[in-house]
Design a protein around this motif. Structure first.
Motif, PDB file in Angstrom:
ATOM      1  N   GLN A  26       0.832  -1.196   0.000  1.00 31.69           N
ATOM      2  CA  GLN A  26       0.000   0.000   0.000  1.00 31.69           C
ATOM      3  C   GLN A  26       0.874   1.257   0.000  1.00 31.69           C
ATOM      4  O   GLN A  26       2.009   1.257   0.489  1.00 31.69           O
ATOM      5  CB  GLN A  26      -0.918   0.020   1.216  1.00 31.69           C
ATOM      6  N   TYR A  27       0.337   2.330  -0.526  1.00 27.34           N
ATOM      7  CA  TYR A  27       1.053   3.607  -0.582  1.00 27.34           C
ATOM      8  C   TYR A  27       1.536   4.037   0.792  1.00 27.34           C
ATOM      9  O   TYR A  27       2.673   4.484   0.957  1.00 27.34           O
ATOM     10  CB  TYR A  27       0.131   4.682  -1.181  1.00 27.34           C
ATOM     11  N   SER A  28       0.680   3.886   1.790  1.00 26.21           N
ATOM     12  CA  SER A  28       1.013   4.349   3.138  1.00 26.21           C
ATOM     13  C   SER A  28       2.192   3.611   3.745  1.00 26.21           C
ATOM     14  O   SER A  28       2.814   4.082   4.699  1.00 26.21           O
ATOM     15  CB  SER A  28      -0.206   4.195   4.061  1.00 26.21           C
ATOM     16  N   ARG A  29       2.522   2.448   3.178  1.00 31.05           N
ATOM     17  CA  ARG A  29       3.667   1.676   3.672  1.00 31.05           C
ATOM     18  C   ARG A  29       4.837   1.702   2.696  1.00 31.05           C
ATOM     19  O   ARG A  29       5.729   0.861   2.761  1.00 31.05           O
ATOM     20  CB  ARG A  29       3.241   0.239   3.948  1.00 31.05           C
ATOM     21  N   GLY A  30       4.803   2.635   1.770  1.00 35.26           N
ATOM     22  CA  GLY A  30       5.898   2.770   0.834  1.00 35.26           C
ATOM     23  C   GLY A  30       5.723   2.015  -0.465  1.00 35.26           C
ATOM     24  O   GLY A  30       6.643   1.958  -1.281  1.00 35.26           O
ATOM     25  N   GLY A  31       4.538   1.424  -0.691  1.00 33.49           N
ATOM     26  CA  GLY A  31       4.296   0.638  -1.893  1.00 33.49           C
ATOM     27  C   GLY A  31       3.586   1.420  -2.977  1.00 33.49           C
ATOM     28  O   GLY A  31       3.421   2.646  -2.896  1.00 33.49           O
ATOM     29  N   ALA A  32       3.132   0.699  -3.999  1.00 35.82           N
ATOM     30  CA  ALA A  32       2.564   1.331  -5.194  1.00 35.82           C
ATOM     31  C   ALA A  32       1.045   1.423  -5.185  1.00 35.82           C
ATOM     32  O   ALA A  32       0.472   2.168  -5.983  1.00 35.82           O
ATOM     33  CB  ALA A  32       3.009   0.565  -6.432  1.00 35.82           C
ATOM     34  N   ILE A  33       0.360   0.689  -4.307  1.00 35.26           N
ATOM     35  CA  ILE A  33      -1.109   0.657  -4.327  1.00 35.26           C
ATOM     36  C   ILE A  33      -1.679   1.964  -3.781  1.00 35.26           C
ATOM     37  O   ILE A  33      -1.501   2.291  -2.605  1.00 35.26           O
ATOM     38  CB  ILE A  33      -1.656  -0.523  -3.512  1.00 35.26           C
ATOM     39  N   ILE A  34      -2.371   2.703  -4.643  1.00 29.22           N
ATOM     40  CA  ILE A  34      -2.968   3.971  -4.211  1.00 29.22           C
ATOM     41  C   ILE A  34      -4.479   3.861  -4.042  1.00 29.22           C
ATOM     42  O   ILE A  34      -5.102   4.758  -3.459  1.00 29.22           O
ATOM     43  CB  ILE A  34      -2.650   5.112  -5.186  1.00 29.22           C
ATOM     44  N   ALA A  35      -5.080   2.784  -4.553  1.00 28.29           N
ATOM     45  CA  ALA A  35      -6.525   2.604  -4.427  1.00 28.29           C
ATOM     46  C   ALA A  35      -6.862   1.122  -4.557  1.00 28.29           C
ATOM     47  O   ALA A  35      -6.132   0.360  -5.185  1.00 28.29           O
ATOM     48  CB  ALA A  35      -7.279   3.413  -5.483  1.00 28.29           C
ATOM     49  N   VAL A  36      -7.984   0.738  -3.947  1.00 25.07           N
ATOM     50  CA  VAL A  36      -8.438  -0.655  -3.973  1.00 25.07           C
ATOM     51  C   VAL A  36      -9.921  -0.663  -4.334  1.00 25.07           C
ATOM     52  O   VAL A  36     -10.715   0.094  -3.763  1.00 25.07           O
ATOM     53  CB  VAL A  36      -8.215  -1.341  -2.608  1.00 25.07           C
ATOM     54  N   GLN A  37     -10.281  -1.529  -5.259  1.00 18.06           N
ATOM     55  CA  GLN A  37     -11.670  -1.606  -5.695  1.00 18.06           C
ATOM     56  C   GLN A  37     -12.460  -2.566  -4.822  1.00 18.06           C
ATOM     57  O   GLN A  37     -11.971  -3.644  -4.465  1.00 18.06           O
ATOM     58  CB  GLN A  37     -11.739  -2.050  -7.153  1.00 18.06           C
TER      59      GLN A  37
END
Length: 631
Positions: A181-192
């Motif tokens: 997830q973005y908040s943990r330094g990753g690429a996921i900015i949204a989840v469906q």
């Protein structure tokens, strides 16, 4: 002493600064991800997306990791980046990751974590679409077939059996993606949240159940839904951004979105760049200029967009889905989709025209597109030996005996999970002949034999055939193929395969069956080598297995197998299932990734249902059939 220490520290700082500058120049995308300060993830406020409080226009493209060999993920992502995209979207197929209840697989080409890490390294944000239902022209919309062992199953609802299975699946899946997830330094900015539920809408509590399941397990990024114009009203929910899917823009859609969620950014989650194909139809193409015109219009209106598909890939194995509204239609193996990148990742005119449009939305010049992977023609395949299905049938083990037919999913095989894909053979003994009737209980297509002699086919449309009258007892064999479960529409719960009810001879239901599970899995294929084969390919009439050798020099490249002259069946290369072929088209070639080949001899195994072709060739270009423009 202190002055010397300060001088050294100052020197180290300058060296570090110089290193960061070099890193920024040579790898701007990696730099932006590693050095990005993470305080506020993606927000949908005041008519626009904000990331760290700064406006972000999502320029996205869909690519499904499970349709592309892992060795090619980075190549496809770099091509997306060079086209001007900043976001990648992907589904997650439950049926591949949990093929048996409680047994999960995230290895090799299914390594979702590696896929997400690669996207981050390339510099692409990710919108994750974890389902549990994904549609995607994928068998049963991505749901595992073992769910259908429950005769009362209600898919995509809060029915206890489905809800518990979904919770167990998310218990394994979601912890795997949290660190991305973005908040943990990753690429996921949204989840469906689920997928196009407004078109299904069988349970008013279902979407809240899925949302809660995601949030409770640690999903903190922006949540959104995705629906076509007919499903927005039923598929949207409070506190979740609604997005729209279409191919032809209708101005009323954007105003309708605003009416249900106020001043939120408009996101086209699926702009359909082409369309999929079904067996017996044409190869669908979508006019490039019409596509570019609509994309430009969407961007002019200030909306964000995701291209579905940007790179389609392939329905390897038995994973292609089907549609069944007025009639049943199974999807072909290729998922080329007439997308900007072809099935093999090659550039198209759509790609270059999109790049021209998207470049206007970047301050810095786009990186040049990566060099296209070369293709090869390896010539003819030497078909060295053959063996009839009847001579290999014992490899499936002892048949299951039942007074009445049992559908594929409820067979006592696969550690209690039933049979998911492939063929199921039903044998019984009949006296004489007469009218054979299925009454709609064959799913989806069956070849009927008396002893070993074929007498015809039955399917969804053709439900009767004549068995020749011969006095005496004979063995009746019904070889049923699961041609793909419906992936969209109201028939989701009615997707059990094989014989799903009685079949009749002279209006009398047949009884006392011996049932063989023929899923053609890796274990079965490897055991074929222990049998006594016939040299050459003299055994022409199916159902029959053929084996041959494809000679590949050093440095294997992508190629295609031309199935012209063959009737219907499945091809395996070095144990990997490339998918189905069928003479009715439109698809005439099967994509063979070079990364699945090795220098020297490559083993080709073909299961031909009817009649073998005279030859088999490796060619360097696909043949997807006669084209039909999508209107």
């Amino acid at each position: 002493m202190r002055r010397e220490k300060r001088r050294r520290l100052s020197g180290l700082f300058l060296l570090l600064l110089a290193a960061l500058i070099i890193l920024r120049l040579h790898s701007p995308d990696s730099f932006s991800f590693t050095m990005w300060t993470r305080h506020r993830g993606l927000q949908a406020e005041n008519g626009q997306f904000l990331l760290e409080g700064e406006p972000l226009r999502i320029l996205g493209g869909s690519m499904h990791y499970f349709r592309v060999p892992a060795a090619y993920w980075r190549d496809r992502m770099l091509k997306m980046k060079a086209c001007g995209l900043n976001t990648l979207t992907t589904y997650v197929p439950w049926n591949l990751h949990e093929p048996q209840r409680g047994k999960f697989d995230f290895s090799g080409d299914l390594d979702l974590g590696d896929f997400l890490a690669t996207a981050a390294d390339v510099g692409l944000w990710v919108i994750l679409r974890p389902g549990p239902y994904i549609c995607a022209e994928w068998d049963l919309g991505g749901l595992p077939s073992w769910l259908l062992r429950d005769k009362d199953m209600e898919l995509r609802t809060t029915y206890k059996g489905f809800a518990q299975a979904t919770e167990a699946y998310f218990d394994d899946l979601i912890p795997r993606v949290l660190k991305h997830q973005y908040s943990r330094g990753g690429a996921i900015i949204a989840v469906q949240v689920e997928n196009e539920y407004g078109s299904y809408a069988k349970d008013a509590n279902y979407m809240e159940f899925i949302k809660t399941a995601l949030v409770r397990r640690g999903i903190v990024e922006l949540l959104l839904t995705s629906d076509n114009k007919d499903g927005i009203s039923s598929g949207s929910m409070e506190g979740v951004l609604a997005t729209i899917n279409f191919q032809k823009i209708e101005p009323i859609l954007f105003s309708y979105l605003e009416s249900i969620q106020g001043n939120k950014p408009v996101m086209v989650m699926e702009y359909w760049t082409g369309w999929f194909d079904h067996w017996g139809g044409d190869h669908h193409v979508f006019d490039v200029d019409q596509m570019i015109s609509t994309v430009a219009d969407v961007l002019t209106k200030g909306a964000s967009i995701n291209l579905y598909m940007f790179h389609g890939g392939t329905n390897f194995g038995f994973m292609a889905g089907a549609l069944h509204f007025h009639e049943y239609r199974s999807d072909v193996t290729s998922y080329d989709y007439d997308a900007p990148l072809t099935e093999a990742g090659d550039y198209t005119s759509k790609y270059y025209k999109l790049r021209e449009i998207f470049s206007k939305h970047h301050v810095e010049p786009l990186l040049p597109p990566p060099v296209q992977l070369s293709k090869a023609s390896y010539g003819g395949v030497q078909l060295k030996r053959s063996i009839s299905l009847w001579d290999a049938l014992h490899l499936t083990g002892e048949p299951y005996k039942s007074e009445v037919p049992v559908n594929m999913e409820n067979l006592p095989v696969n550690d209690g999970n039933g049979q998911s894909y492939g063929y199921t053979l039903y044998e019984t003994v009949i006296y004489g002949g007469g009218k054979f009737q299925t009454k709609g209980h064959v799913r989806d297509r069956a070849q009927v034999f008396v002893s070993s002699q074929p007498v015809g086919f039955v399917d969804h449309k053709k439900q009767e055939l004549d068995i020749p009258e011969v006095p005496g007892y004979r063995k009746l064999r019904i070889l049923v193929e699961n041609c793909g479960r419906v992936n969209y529409g109201p028939r989701m719960n009615d997707q059990r395969k094989g014989l799903v009810g009685d079949v009749f001879l002279r209006d009398v239901p047949l009884k006392n069956f011996r049932i063989y599970s023929l899923d053609l899995n890796a274990t079965f294929l490897s055991s074929l080598n222990k049998l006594q084969w016939t040299d050459g390919n003299d055994e022409k009439t199916g159902p029959v297995f053929f084996q041959g050798a494809l000679q590949v020099p050093y440095g294997p490249q992508d190629t295609y197998l031309s199935m012209k002259g063959w009737r219907k069946g499945v091809v395996f290369v070095n144990g990997r299932n490339l998918g189905r072929y069928w003479e009715i088209g439109p698809q005439e070639t099967l994509y063979l990734p070079g990364t699945w080949l090795w220098p020297g001899v490559n083993e080709i195994t073909i299961f031909e249902e009817q009649e073998a072709g005279s030859s088999l060739y490796s060619v360097e270009a696909p043949m997807l059939g006669r084209t039909q423009y999508v209107d």
